[in-house]
Design an enzyme around this catalytic site. Structure first.
Site, PDB file in Angstrom:
ATOM      1  N   ILE A   1       0.990  -1.236  -0.452  1.00 36.85           N
ATOM      2  CA  ILE A   1       0.230   0.255  -0.298  1.00 36.85           C
ATOM      3  C   ILE A   1       0.578   1.527   0.008  1.00 36.85           C
ATOM      4  CG2 ILE A   1      -1.507   0.888   1.100  1.00 36.85           C
ATOM      5  CD1 ILE A   1      -2.437  -1.146   2.665  1.00 36.85           C
ATOM      6  N   CYS A   2       0.495   2.078  -1.183  1.00 34.81           N
ATOM      7  CA  CYS A   2       0.729   3.174  -1.161  1.00 34.81           C
ATOM      8  C   CYS A   2       0.406   4.460  -0.687  1.00 34.81           C
ATOM      9  CB  CYS A   2       2.514   3.740  -2.013  1.00 34.81           C
ATOM     10  SG  CYS A   2       1.045   3.723  -3.863  1.00 34.81           S
ATOM     11  N   TYR A   3       0.401   6.080  -1.490  1.00 35.94           N
ATOM     12  CA  TYR A   3      -0.257   6.324  -1.635  1.00 35.94           C
ATOM     13  C   TYR A   3      -1.969   6.898  -2.573  1.00 35.94           C
ATOM     14  CZ  TYR A   3       3.129   9.305   1.544  1.00 35.94           C
ATOM     15  OH  TYR A   3       3.722   9.654   2.537  1.00 35.94           O
TER      16      TYR A   3
ATOM     17  N   PHE B   1      -4.094   3.735   0.221  1.00 42.13           N
ATOM     18  CA  PHE B   1      -4.470   4.007   1.203  1.00 42.13           C
ATOM     19  C   PHE B   1      -5.852   5.613   0.453  1.00 42.13           C
ATOM     20  CE2 PHE B   1      -5.089   6.729   4.878  1.00 42.13           C
ATOM     21  CZ  PHE B   1      -5.169   5.904   5.792  1.00 42.13           C
TER      22      PHE B   1
END
Length: 109
Positions: A67-69, A96
Site C-alpha cells: 500500500i502507498c498513497y 491508502f
C-alpha cells in the site's frame, strides 16, 4: 513471456479479504507520519529502516499487499518484493487515499 512479478488488487477485493479474515500480509510504504495518522487495519509500515527485519520474518507463501498513497510507488515495491521470494504479491490500486475515501470507518489510527 515472463509473468508479471505482481498483481493489481482493487479496494473492494481487499475489503472482502479483510472481512473474510483471509490470511495476508499488509505493508504500507508511506512515510512514518502519514502511516501514524491512518492506515489500513492490520498493516505494518515498511521502509528502508524496517525492510531487513521484514524480509527475515515475513511469510513468503502468504499473500502480500503493498500500500502507498495512490497506488503508483507500491507497484515498484511490489515488483521488488516479488524478487525477494514472495510468491503472491499485490499492489493496491488507488492506495491508502482511495481506501480512506471508500472506507472512512475502516481506518486504523
Amino acid at each position: 513471456m515472463t509473468p508479471a512479478p505482481f498483481q493489481h488488487l482493487d479496494i473492494a477485493a481487499l475489503a472482502d479479504w479483510l472481512e473474510a479474515g483471509s490470511p495476508l500480509t499488509l505493508v504500507d510504504i508511506r512515510d512514518p507520519q502519514s502511516f501514524a495518522q491512518g492506515r489500513v487495519p492490520g498493516s505494518r509500515r515498511l521502509g528502508n529502516d524496517t525492510v531487513d527485519a521484514f524480509l527475515d520474518e515475513a511469510p513468503r507463501q502468504s499473500p502480500l499487499v503493498v500500500i502507498c498513497y495512490h497506488g503508483h510507488s507500491s507497484q515498484q515495491a511490489a515488483a521488488w518484493l516479488s524478487g525477494q521470494g514472495f510468491v503472491e504479491v499485490y499492489s493496491l490500486d488507488g492506495g491508502f487515499t482511495d481506501w480512506q475515501h471508500r472506507h472512512p470507518d475502516r481506518v486504523e489510527r
